[in-house]
Design an enzyme around this catalytic site. Structure first.
Site, PDB file in Angstrom:
ATOM      1  N   THR A  38       0.806  -1.229   0.000  1.00 18.18           N
ATOM      2  CA  THR A  38       0.000   0.000   0.000  1.00 18.18           C
ATOM      3  C   THR A  38       0.836   1.276   0.000  1.00 18.18           C
ATOM      4  O   THR A  38       0.277   2.378   0.050  1.00 18.18           O
ATOM      5  CB  THR A  38      -0.955  -0.003   1.215  1.00 18.18           C
ATOM      6  OG1 THR A  38      -0.194  -0.356   2.386  1.00 18.18           O
ATOM      7  CG2 THR A  38      -2.065  -1.026   1.029  1.00 18.18           C
ATOM      8  N   HIS A  87      34.840   4.618 -26.669  1.00 18.71           N
ATOM      9  CA  HIS A  87      35.237   6.016 -26.786  1.00 18.71           C
ATOM     10  C   HIS A  87      34.486   6.648 -27.956  1.00 18.71           C
ATOM     11  O   HIS A  87      34.384   6.026 -29.009  1.00 18.71           O
ATOM     12  CB  HIS A  87      36.746   6.139 -27.052  1.00 18.71           C
ATOM     13  CG  HIS A  87      37.180   7.552 -27.246  1.00 18.71           C
ATOM     14  ND1 HIS A  87      37.316   8.421 -26.196  1.00 18.71           N
ATOM     15  CD2 HIS A  87      37.466   8.248 -28.376  1.00 18.71           C
ATOM     16  CE1 HIS A  87      37.689   9.602 -26.666  1.00 18.71           C
ATOM     17  NE2 HIS A  87      37.788   9.519 -27.986  1.00 18.71           N
ATOM     18  N   HIS A 131      12.256   0.784  -7.651  1.00 21.89           N
ATOM     19  CA  HIS A 131      12.927  -0.454  -8.061  1.00 21.89           C
ATOM     20  C   HIS A 131      13.136  -1.384  -6.886  1.00 21.89           C
ATOM     21  O   HIS A 131      13.184  -2.600  -7.061  1.00 21.89           O
ATOM     22  CB  HIS A 131      14.248  -0.153  -8.796  1.00 21.89           C
ATOM     23  CG  HIS A 131      15.033   0.986  -8.220  1.00 21.89           C
ATOM     24  ND1 HIS A 131      14.650   2.290  -8.375  1.00 21.89           N
ATOM     25  CD2 HIS A 131      16.148   1.004  -7.474  1.00 21.89           C
ATOM     26  CE1 HIS A 131      15.519   3.071  -7.757  1.00 21.89           C
ATOM     27  NE2 HIS A 131      16.441   2.304  -7.192  1.00 21.89           N
TER      28      HIS A 131
HETATM   29  P1  FAD Z   1       2.943   2.917  -4.142  1.00 22.24           P
HETATM   30  O1  FAD Z   1       3.510   3.221  -5.456  1.00 22.24           O
HETATM   31  O2  FAD Z   1       2.697   4.052  -3.198  1.00 22.24           O
HETATM   32  O3  FAD Z   1       1.578   2.166  -4.426  1.00 22.24           O
HETATM   33  C1  FAD Z   1       0.683   1.834  -3.414  1.00 22.24           C
HETATM   34  C2  FAD Z   1      -0.702   1.693  -4.015  1.00 22.24           C
HETATM   35  O4  FAD Z   1      -1.559   1.124  -3.042  1.00 22.24           O
HETATM   36  C3  FAD Z   1      -1.347   3.021  -4.411  1.00 22.24           C
HETATM   37  O5  FAD Z   1      -1.790   2.954  -5.734  1.00 22.24           O
HETATM   38  C4  FAD Z   1      -2.514   3.174  -3.439  1.00 22.24           C
HETATM   39  O6  FAD Z   1      -3.637   3.796  -4.039  1.00 22.24           O
HETATM   40  C5  FAD Z   1      -2.826   1.715  -3.127  1.00 22.24           C
HETATM   41  N1  FAD Z   1      -3.495   1.511  -1.852  1.00 22.24           N
HETATM   42  C6  FAD Z   1      -3.130   1.963  -0.621  1.00 22.24           C
HETATM   43  N2  FAD Z   1      -3.979   1.492   0.327  1.00 22.24           N
HETATM   44  C7  FAD Z   1      -4.882   0.711  -0.316  1.00 22.24           C
HETATM   45  C8  FAD Z   1      -5.980  -0.065   0.107  1.00 22.24           C
HETATM   46  N3  FAD Z   1      -6.321  -0.154   1.388  1.00 22.24           N
HETATM   47  N4  FAD Z   1      -6.692  -0.718  -0.831  1.00 22.24           N
HETATM   48  C9  FAD Z   1      -6.355  -0.639  -2.149  1.00 22.24           C
HETATM   49  N5  FAD Z   1      -5.314   0.058  -2.590  1.00 22.24           N
HETATM   50  C10 FAD Z   1      -4.580   0.719  -1.703  1.00 22.24           C
HETATM   51  N6  FAD Z   1      11.225   6.286  -6.747  1.00 22.24           N
HETATM   52  C11 FAD Z   1      12.173   5.941  -7.637  1.00 22.24           C
HETATM   53  O7  FAD Z   1      12.719   4.825  -7.552  1.00 22.24           O
HETATM   54  N7  FAD Z   1      12.538   6.777  -8.661  1.00 22.24           N
HETATM   55  C12 FAD Z   1      11.972   7.994  -8.807  1.00 22.24           C
HETATM   56  O8  FAD Z   1      12.324   8.731  -9.733  1.00 22.24           O
HETATM   57  C13 FAD Z   1      10.987   8.394  -7.873  1.00 22.24           C
HETATM   58  N8  FAD Z   1      10.395   9.599  -7.988  1.00 22.24           N
HETATM   59  C14 FAD Z   1       9.432   9.953  -7.080  1.00 22.24           C
HETATM   60  C15 FAD Z   1       8.860  11.218  -7.205  1.00 22.24           C
HETATM   61  C16 FAD Z   1       7.900  11.619  -6.307  1.00 22.24           C
HETATM   62  C17 FAD Z   1       7.282  13.005  -6.450  1.00 22.24           C
HETATM   63  C18 FAD Z   1       7.459  10.734  -5.283  1.00 22.24           C
HETATM   64  C19 FAD Z   1       6.376  11.144  -4.326  1.00 22.24           C
HETATM   65  C20 FAD Z   1       8.024   9.475  -5.159  1.00 22.24           C
HETATM   66  C21 FAD Z   1       9.023   9.085  -6.054  1.00 22.24           C
HETATM   67  N9  FAD Z   1       9.643   7.837  -5.953  1.00 22.24           N
HETATM   68  C22 FAD Z   1      10.625   7.491  -6.842  1.00 22.24           C
HETATM   69  C23 FAD Z   1       9.281   6.873  -4.911  1.00 22.24           C
HETATM   70  C24 FAD Z   1       8.325   5.812  -5.497  1.00 22.24           C
HETATM   71  O9  FAD Z   1       7.191   6.456  -6.015  1.00 22.24           O
HETATM   72  C25 FAD Z   1       7.935   4.813  -4.425  1.00 22.24           C
HETATM   73  O10 FAD Z   1       9.102   4.264  -3.825  1.00 22.24           O
HETATM   74  C26 FAD Z   1       7.125   3.669  -5.035  1.00 22.24           C
HETATM   75  O11 FAD Z   1       5.961   4.170  -5.656  1.00 22.24           O
HETATM   76  C27 FAD Z   1       6.751   2.649  -3.969  1.00 22.24           C
HETATM   77  O12 FAD Z   1       5.992   1.630  -4.551  1.00 22.24           O
HETATM   78  P2  FAD Z   1       4.917   0.814  -3.713  1.00 22.24           P
HETATM   79  O13 FAD Z   1       4.384  -0.197  -4.653  1.00 22.24           O
HETATM   80  O14 FAD Z   1       5.493   0.351  -2.440  1.00 22.24           O
HETATM   81  O15 FAD Z   1       3.785   1.853  -3.319  1.00 22.24           O
END
Ligand code: FAD
Ligand code: NAI
Length: 467
Positions: free
Chosen positions: A144, A446, A323
């Site tokens: 999440t 290069h 990643h």
């Molecule tokens: P998330 O991408 O946050 O996904 C979680 C999902 O779960 C969301 O879609 C949410 O709606 C859903 N969710 C939550 N609770 C529930 C629920 N109860 N029921 C159903 N759905 C739910 N990282 C990089 O590696 N490179 C970058 O260039 C980079 N740029 C970034 C720029 C910004 C402005 C921000 C804010 C972050 C950036 N990040 C970057 C970080 C990256 O976005 C996160 O590390 C990554 O998205 C984490 O992935 P995740 O799958 O753990 O969670």
């Protein structure tokens, strides 16, 4: 009631990748996502839209300031911000639709609505229209993600006081943009709006930018951004933000105490970190344990303390990077399918996508000193790289840190154009346990920027050719 081997809650980079890998391995898989589109923070309001604006604003600055140097004579470019925002949205839509396609292609059932753990083996999906469905499953992976850290006493209205989400959607270029936090969001989005014409001031609590990155990198990077026009107020804390008549007055004090000052800003960006997101997940009803930072506690196999419930990505410990979340998604899916999925946390690259870029992998000099590990450092500046010279992109350097006894590469830190791509060869080298000598003896084409990597590796043995 539908029955699955695996239900993944959240379709960010962690969740959707986990679901695809699980389906590839023959697990009957479903995902639950509360947003209208898949891809999570990263694709919707994070990595992807920020990189679109970084790309477009860099092109704008190139055309404004550098085309003439190359003999490309154009009239001064004009900014059509609405068009730039639709360019960004096109990229976001292309990516989120891509995930939808991949989920379908892999036979994964996608449920839209809020996922709630109703018990071990049960996920309830509450849709926006008030309907609910119960899914029965052998395993649950919670992915999440995270949410913006709030600054006590400061209300984010996403218009004048914004988080990264609002800063990606501004309707006009703010004359004065004040950013709280000199971390990766502050410096990436600060770069975007500076290039488009804002006067940018960054207020940072610590005495340096990008804490956690190598100290020398931080210093040189701050100098470069300073030359570009970003103003830094380090060792300073924001004590209040007052919004009146469409603008903000920000109160700032030295972190160590002292006289307060007030700065005016049209927009204030709060970028002081992110916190794990577990709201309304029902974790307390099943007794899933959180740590003292609100992260879901897992063992090295991503298992929580409740049998059949796992967690990955930003919602657990470790760097909040897309990643890292993806690799954990693959690892947990493989573990659930009886394979031996694994993530090497020692080799996770970290990239800041400004100009120049900053990229690092492995240990910093500060960490090696703290751990008492003797090392040799090899450093090579881009001013001495032929391709950087000819492209006029000579800011920055490559630094390779290698074990003093074994010569094994322990860390690499790059400031420079395309650093995010340059770091990949070092991540591979580190995964293969390469020595600096191995990198130095590898033939690099290069003229490329990668020759600076080879030269830094040669410099570990004090035999760089071009300096
Ligand atoms: P998330 O991408 O946050 O996904 C979680 C999902 O779960 C969301 O879609 C949410 O709606 C859903 N969710 C939550 N609770 C529930 C629920 N109860 N029921 C159903 N759905 C739910 N990282 C990089 O590696 N490179 C970058 O260039 C980079 N740029 C970034 C720029 C910004 C402005 C921000 C804010 C972050 C950036 N990040 C970057 C970080 C990256 O976005 C996160 O590390 C990554 O998205 C984490 O992935 P995740 O799958 O753990 O969670
Ligand atoms: P961050 O942790 O990178 O930086 C936050 C900064 O705010 C730190 O320098 C911290 O010292 C400072 N700070 C904290 N409280 C403060 C206060 N009260 N006053 C002034 N300064 C204060 O967090 P950021 O930039 O919000 O990014 C969140 C996460 O998103 C990062 O951890 C990163 O992993 C991820 N991200 C990654 C990107 C990438 O990989 N290129 C791009 C954007 C975000």
């Amino acid at each position: 009631m539908s029955t699955y081997d695996l239900v993944v809650i959240g379709t960010g980079p962690g969740g959707y990748v986990c679901a695809i890998r699980a389906a590839q391995l023959g697990l009957k898989t479903a995902v639950v996502e509360k947003r209208a589109t898949h891809g999570g923070t990263c694709l919707n309001v994070g990595c992807i839209p920020s990189k679109a604006l970084l790309h477009a604003s860099e092109a704008f600055e190139e055309a404004s300031k550098h085309f003439g140097d190359m003999g490309v004579i154009v009239s001064a470019p004009e900014l059509d911000l609405k068009k730039m925002m639709s360019f960004k949205q096109d990229g976001v839509d292309g990516n989120t639709k891509g995930v939808e396609f991949l989920l379908k292609k892999n036979g994964i059932d996608a449920y839209h609505g809020l996922g709630r753990v109703a018990g071990a083996g049960r996920v309830e999906v509450l849709s926006e229209d008030g309907g609910n469905q119960m899914l029965e499953t052998k395993n649950i992976v919670i992915a999440t993600g995270s949410d913006v850290t709030k600054l006590p006493g400061v209300t984010i209205d996403e218009t004048i006081v914004v988080s990264s989400t609002g800063a990606l959607e501004l309707q006009a270029v703010p004359k004065k943009l004040l950013i709280i936090g000199a971390g990766v969001i502050g410096l990436e989005l600060g770069s975007v709006w500076r290039r488009l014409g804002s006067e940018v001031t960054v207020v940072e609590y610590l005495d340096r930018v990008l804490p956690g990155m190598d100290g020398e990198v931080g210093k040189q990077f701050q100098r470069i951004l300073g030359k570009q026009g970003i103003v830094f107020k380090l060792s300073s804390k924001v004590t209040g933000v007052e919004v009146k008549d469409g603008a903000a007055t920000v109160s700032i004090e030295p972190a160590a105490g002292g006289d307060a000052e007030k700065l005016e800003a049209d927009v204030v960006l709060v970028a002081i970190g992110r916190v794990p997101y577990t709201e309304k997940l029902g974790l307390e009803t099943v007794g899933v344990q959180l740590d003292n930072k609100g992260r879901i506690q897992t063992d090295s196999h991503y298992a929580t303390n409740v049998t059949g419930i796992y967690a990955i990505g930003d919602v657990i410990a470790g760097p909040m990077l897309a990643h890292k979340a993806e690799d954990e998604g693959v690892a947990v899916a493989e573990l659930l399918a009886g394979q031996s999925g694994h993530v090497n946390y020692g080799v996770i690259p970290n990239v800041v996508y400004t100009y120049p870029e900053v990229a690092s992998v492995g240990k910093t000099e500060e960490e090696l000193k703290k751990d008492g590990i003797a090392y040799n450092a090899g450093k090579f500046p881009f001013t001495a790289n032929g391709r950087a010279k000819v492209n006029h992109t000579t800011d920055g350097f490559v630094k390779i840190l290698a074990d003093a006894k074994t010569d094994r590469v322990l860390g690499v830190h790059i400031v420079g154009a395309d650093a995010g791509n340059l770091i990949a060869e070092l991540a591979v080298a580190m995964e293969f346990g390469a020595s600096a000598e191995d990198v130095a003896r590898t033939c690099h084409a290069h003229p490329t920027l990668t020759e600076a990597v080879k030269e830094a590796a040669l410099a570990v043995g004090k035999r760089a050719i071009h300096i």
